[in-house]
Write an enzyme that holds these catalytic residues in place. Structure first.
Site, PDB file in Angstrom:
ATOM      1  N   ARG A  92     -13.339  20.049  18.059  1.00  0.00           N
ATOM      2  CA  ARG A  92     -14.252  18.458  17.992  1.00  0.00           C
ATOM      3  C   ARG A  92     -15.251  18.344  17.371  1.00  0.00           C
ATOM      4  O   ARG A  92     -16.043  19.988  17.276  1.00  0.00           O
ATOM      5  CB  ARG A  92     -14.639  18.946  19.687  1.00  0.00           C
ATOM      6  CG  ARG A  92     -16.292  18.244  19.906  1.00  0.00           C
ATOM      7  CD  ARG A  92     -16.630  18.207  21.681  1.00  0.00           C
ATOM      8  NE  ARG A  92     -15.672  18.222  22.639  1.00  0.00           N
ATOM      9  CZ  ARG A  92     -15.656  17.056  23.875  1.00  0.00           C
ATOM     10  NH1 ARG A  92     -16.949  17.447  24.168  1.00  0.00           N
ATOM     11  NH2 ARG A  92     -14.314  17.055  24.796  1.00  0.00           N
ATOM     12  N   ASP A 159      -9.094  32.155  29.607  1.00  0.00           N
ATOM     13  CA  ASP A 159     -10.025  31.920  30.687  1.00  0.00           C
ATOM     14  C   ASP A 159     -10.106  33.303  32.029  1.00  0.00           C
ATOM     15  O   ASP A 159     -11.087  33.642  32.552  1.00  0.00           O
ATOM     16  CB  ASP A 159      -9.544  30.752  31.530  1.00  0.00           C
ATOM     17  CG  ASP A 159     -10.191  29.757  30.271  1.00  0.00           C
ATOM     18  OD1 ASP A 159     -11.508  29.750  29.830  1.00  0.00           O
ATOM     19  OD2 ASP A 159      -9.058  28.620  30.409  1.00  0.00           O
ATOM     20  N   HIS A 187      -8.571  24.017  31.134  1.00  0.00           N
ATOM     21  CA  HIS A 187      -9.337  24.374  30.241  1.00  0.00           C
ATOM     22  C   HIS A 187     -10.429  23.915  29.598  1.00  0.00           C
ATOM     23  O   HIS A 187     -10.262  22.846  28.756  1.00  0.00           O
ATOM     24  CB  HIS A 187      -7.685  25.210  29.251  1.00  0.00           C
ATOM     25  CG  HIS A 187      -8.752  25.653  28.126  1.00  0.00           C
ATOM     26  ND1 HIS A 187      -9.579  27.318  28.773  1.00  0.00           N
ATOM     27  CD2 HIS A 187      -8.767  25.156  26.848  1.00  0.00           C
ATOM     28  CE1 HIS A 187      -9.786  27.201  27.146  1.00  0.00           C
ATOM     29  NE2 HIS A 187      -9.693  26.452  26.223  1.00  0.00           N
TER      30      HIS A 187
END
Length: 332
Positions: A92, A159, A187
């Site tokens: 991103r 996580d 996620h």
């Protein structure tokens, strides 16, 4: 020595792969007596960097590595592989919306799914790390119809490791004195880290974490938000995303697939939902699973209270939206 297995790592010139390749080459995932042939895939502009990685693998003098295949060609990368670490994806960028990220990555994982379908072994185990990992894994599986859907999973182990460490630190315990912390859902920042079914070893006796902490508000508030936002916190501190910890989590995830979960324990991974716990079917949703003979099973019968139900519904909604967007993009 066993016959060598072929293992592909995509995004092989990147940060996560840089740590992961060493773990694989040391035998930490497939076994200390299991030779491997590494297939290292990246895009053409990264081939010079990848050559440097290959040089380092050679210089590590690792006896389990019996071959290295650096390539930008999907047909070469996925040929006869038995395990696939799908690390490479479009990151991103500033100003990029979630749909923009999906748009870029759906195309990547569509192509790679088709390549897996055509060239990989049909029992290949595929772990998607590149984000948005859950939906990338779903789309990858859809374009590899000859490979069982159960062979695809997405990584929420990072996580889980973060959540397990948070509980252990809170209780002043070692990491192996906490077990069965669960990550539900995506996620992303909607994931639900759940320690209500976890256990902690206190003075040699395993007790429910909630009982050991005697602090339900922490488990419902600070613990959840800390784990949800840990990736962003790492970026803020390191000025780069998690790499070493992501590589360790990918290694943990595939090691559990290969060798199974220990009795009395389960792990978290995003797998194709079958409707368990009221989660919509046909999305890649992180559940607690046990693994034996390289096959996973969703742990059944865990209690889901109203608080947990609300968290599961939020993350499922996000995954349904991602799936709809991804399917639409594939039809463009």
């Amino acid at each position: 020595m066993s016959e060598p297995i072929r293992v592909v790592v995509t995004g092989a010139a990147g940060q996560i792969a840089y740590s992961l390749i060493y773990m694989l080459s040391r035998g930490e995932v497939f076994g200390y007596d299991q030779p491997i042939i590494l297939h290292l895939l990246d895009i053409p502009p990264m081939m010079e960097v990848l050559e440097g990685v290959v040089m380092e693998i050679t210089d590590c003098a690792l006896p389990l590595v019996v071959g290295v295949v650096p390539t930008a060609d999907l047909s070469v990368a996925f040929k006869d592989v038995e395990a696939a670490f799908m690390v490479g994806s479009m990151p991103r960028k500033k100003g990029m919306e979630r749909k923009d990220l999906l748009s870029a990555n759906v195309k990547i994982f569509k192509e790679q799914g088709e390549a897996l379908d055509k060239y990989a072994k049909k029992d290949v185990k595929v772990l998607v790390v590149g984000n948005p990992a859950n939906t990338n894994a779903l789309m990858c599986s859809k374009f590899a119809p000859s490979i069982p859907k159960e062979n695809f999973s997405a990584m929420t182990r990072l996580d889980q490791n973060r959540a397990q460490a948070a509980v252990a630190n809170r209780l002043g315990l070692r990491i192996n004195q906490v077990r069965n912390v669960t990550i539900w859902g995506n996620h992303s920042s909607t994931q639900f880290p759940d320690a209500f079914h976890a256990s902690a070893q206190i003075n040699g006796i395993w007790k429910p974490v909630a009982e050991a902490l005697n602090n339900s508000p922490w488990l419902k508030d600070e613990f959840v938000t800390t784990v949800q936002n840990r990736g962003a916190a790492v970026i803020a501190a390191r000025k780069m995303s998690s790499a070493m910890s992501a590589a360790k989590a990918a290694a943990d995830h595939m090691k559990d697939i290969w060798h199974g979960t220990a009795p009395g324990t389960y792990t978290s991974m995003a797998v194709l939902s079958d409707g368990s716990y009221g989660v919509p079917a046909d999305i890649m949703f992180s559940f607690p699973v046990t693994i034996a003979n390289k096959q996973w099973k969703i742990v059944q019968g865990l209690s889901v209270d109203d608080f947990s139900r609300s968290k599961l519904d939020v993350t499922a909604k996000e995954l349904l939206e991602e799936k709809q967007d991804a399917v639409a993009l594939c039809q463009d």
